[in-house]
Motif scaffolding. Structure first.
Motif, PDB file in Angstrom:
ATOM      1  N   GLY A 118      51.437   6.230  67.011  1.00  0.00           N
ATOM      2  CA  GLY A 118      51.585   5.531  65.740  1.00  0.00           C
ATOM      3  C   GLY A 118      53.015   5.201  65.350  1.00  0.00           C
ATOM      4  O   GLY A 118      53.250   4.625  64.280  1.00  0.00           O
ATOM      5  N   THR A 119      53.976   5.548  66.219  1.00  0.00           N
ATOM      6  CA  THR A 119      55.379   5.308  65.878  1.00  0.00           C
ATOM      7  C   THR A 119      55.687   3.827  65.710  1.00  0.00           C
ATOM      8  O   THR A 119      56.373   3.426  64.763  1.00  0.00           O
ATOM      9  N   TYR A 179      63.998  -3.353  63.074  1.00  0.00           N
ATOM     10  CA  TYR A 179      62.864  -2.977  63.921  1.00  0.00           C
ATOM     11  C   TYR A 179      63.255  -2.742  65.374  1.00  0.00           C
ATOM     12  O   TYR A 179      62.908  -1.705  65.954  1.00  0.00           O
ATOM     13  N   GLN A 225      57.891  -3.981  54.656  1.00  0.00           N
ATOM     14  CA  GLN A 225      58.582  -3.557  53.446  1.00  0.00           C
ATOM     15  C   GLN A 225      59.983  -4.139  53.374  1.00  0.00           C
ATOM     16  O   GLN A 225      60.351  -4.848  52.431  1.00  0.00           O
ATOM     17  N   THR A 268      53.694   1.388  64.908  1.00  0.00           N
ATOM     18  CA  THR A 268      53.082   0.896  63.670  1.00  0.00           C
ATOM     19  C   THR A 268      53.920   1.283  62.460  1.00  0.00           C
ATOM     20  O   THR A 268      54.147   0.472  61.548  1.00  0.00           O
ATOM     21  N   GLU A 269      54.403   2.522  62.448  1.00  0.00           N
ATOM     22  CA  GLU A 269      55.236   2.980  61.334  1.00  0.00           C
ATOM     23  C   GLU A 269      56.526   2.171  61.236  1.00  0.00           C
ATOM     24  O   GLU A 269      56.954   1.795  60.133  1.00  0.00           O
ATOM     25  N   LEU A 270      57.134   1.889  62.387  1.00  0.00           N
ATOM     26  CA  LEU A 270      58.381   1.127  62.379  1.00  0.00           C
ATOM     27  C   LEU A 270      58.145  -0.311  61.945  1.00  0.00           C
ATOM     28  O   LEU A 270      58.980  -0.910  61.249  1.00  0.00           O
ATOM     29  N   GLN A 271      57.018  -0.895  62.335  1.00  0.00           N
ATOM     30  CA  GLN A 271      56.689  -2.251  61.897  1.00  0.00           C
ATOM     31  C   GLN A 271      56.489  -2.298  60.389  1.00  0.00           C
ATOM     32  O   GLN A 271      56.947  -3.234  59.711  1.00  0.00           O
ATOM     33  N   GLN A 272      55.809  -1.298  59.869  1.00  0.00           N
ATOM     34  CA  GLN A 272      55.582  -1.262  58.426  1.00  0.00           C
ATOM     35  C   GLN A 272      56.894  -1.107  57.669  1.00  0.00           C
ATOM     36  O   GLN A 272      57.078  -1.692  56.592  1.00  0.00           O
ATOM     37  N   LYS A 273      57.812  -0.342  58.232  1.00  0.00           N
ATOM     38  CA  LYS A 273      59.094  -0.109  57.562  1.00  0.00           C
ATOM     39  C   LYS A 273      60.001  -1.322  57.630  1.00  0.00           C
ATOM     40  O   LYS A 273      60.601  -1.722  56.614  1.00  0.00           O
ATOM     41  N   TRP A 274      60.111  -1.948  58.804  1.00  0.00           N
ATOM     42  CA  TRP A 274      61.128  -2.970  59.004  1.00  0.00           C
ATOM     43  C   TRP A 274      60.609  -4.407  58.975  1.00  0.00           C
ATOM     44  O   TRP A 274      61.387  -5.337  58.735  1.00  0.00           O
ATOM     45  N   THR A 308      53.012   3.912  71.065  1.00  0.00           N
ATOM     46  CA  THR A 308      51.881   3.179  70.496  1.00  0.00           C
ATOM     47  C   THR A 308      50.776   4.135  70.086  1.00  0.00           C
ATOM     48  O   THR A 308      50.259   4.078  68.962  1.00  0.00           O
TER      49      THR A 308
END
Length: 287
Positions: free
Chosen positions: A267-268, A77, A279, A270-276, A264
């Motif tokens: 949405g970048t 992240y 998941q 948020t996407e990185l949080q969801q990925k790292w 922020t």
């Protein structure tokens, strides 16, 4: 974290206490006015090396914030956030240079050997007397952990936790997450510290323990045998915030604030949080 960047470091008592302290709410930094757009371009920013961005982190750098202790691979992240900030400011990947700086040295007063440092630095008023922080790039979430043998292991919803016996440290947003969000039918247990709560989990007095996400990574990765993360609880209370660290009164601070704001809004982050952090790290959202 409030007093340590190393979530999966070998278990020193001071590290654990620092993680416990991270459950307490922290004030977010005051907004800094946006600088003129022209001042935040690669050819205008007064970085340590013209046209380059020097980014620091600790040695070693742990997952899920970094992958394989190699910040320059962009995986994890914080590594991904660092490159996203660089790109937002107009720096290509090859324009980024990484350096290693110990956590305590980074937060100490005095000139810095980097343009910014990313290392799970909690934004606090005390630290802001010595260094600058960017706007937050991560608001710490509360998380339920348990033993793999527990009846709530593998559950994926708040409803699945209604009949669970949960515990948390007294006076923390972790306890607030139980009472205000999960709302179990069984009275939650309160502990003076996370060490006591952890022992209760191991002894079977609790079905699950609620701690902040960095502490959850530490406990399940380095302290508890056969422990697992159940999931992250929806945001509650005033969260602890991580910010990029800079030299005190750095001219780069407004530019980093603007970059974080754009990441922020777009949405970048948020996407990185969801990925790292969900998941890849095995910390799913509890719905």
């Amino acid at each position: 974290m409030v007093n340590t960047p190393r979530i999966l470091a070998l278990g020193a008592a001071g590290t654990v206490l620092a993680a416990v302290a991270a459950c307490a709410p922290q004030d977010n930094p005051s907004p800094t006015p946006n600088p003129p757009a022209a001042a935040c371009t690669k050819d205008k920013m007064p970085t340590r090396t013209t046209g380059k961005l020097t980014i620091a982190t600790d040695e070693p750098a742990y997952e899920p914030w970094f992958r394989d202790n190699k910040p320059d691979n962009g995986e994890g992240y914080e590594a991904a956030v660092a490159y996203a900030v660089a790109e937002q400011l107009g720096y290509a990947r090859e324009d980024v240079t990484w350096t290693r700086v110990k956590f305590d040295a980074a937060i100490a007063p005095g000139p810095k050997s980097f343009d910014f440092d990313i290392n799970q630095f909690s934004i606090t008023d005390e630290r802001k007397q010595a260094v600058d922080f960017s706007a937050p790039y991560y608001l710490v979430r509360q998380t339920v952990i348990t033993l793999k043998s527990s009846k709530i292991a593998g559950k994926n919803s708040l409803a699945d936790l209604k009949n669970a016996t949960l515990g948390a440290q007294v006076g923390t947003t972790s306890y607030q997450a139980i009472t205000d969000v999960i709302k179990p039918t069984r009275k939650p247990q309160v502990f003076n510290n996370n060490d006591d709560a952890k022992k209760a989990l191991q002894n079977g007095q609790l079905d699950g323990l609620v701690v902040d996400l960095p502490t959850a990574f530490y406990m399940t990765g380095a302290e508890l045998t056969d422990a697992t993360i159940v999931g992250q609880v929806p945001q509650v209370g005033a969260p602890e915030a991580f910010g990029l660290l800079l030299d005190k009164d750095s001219p780069l601070t407004p530019c980093l604030n603007d970059a974080i704001s754009q990441l922020t809004k777009g949405g970048t982050l948020t996407e990185l949080q969801q990925k790292w952090l969900t998941q890849a790290a095995g910390a799913p959202e509890l719905t």
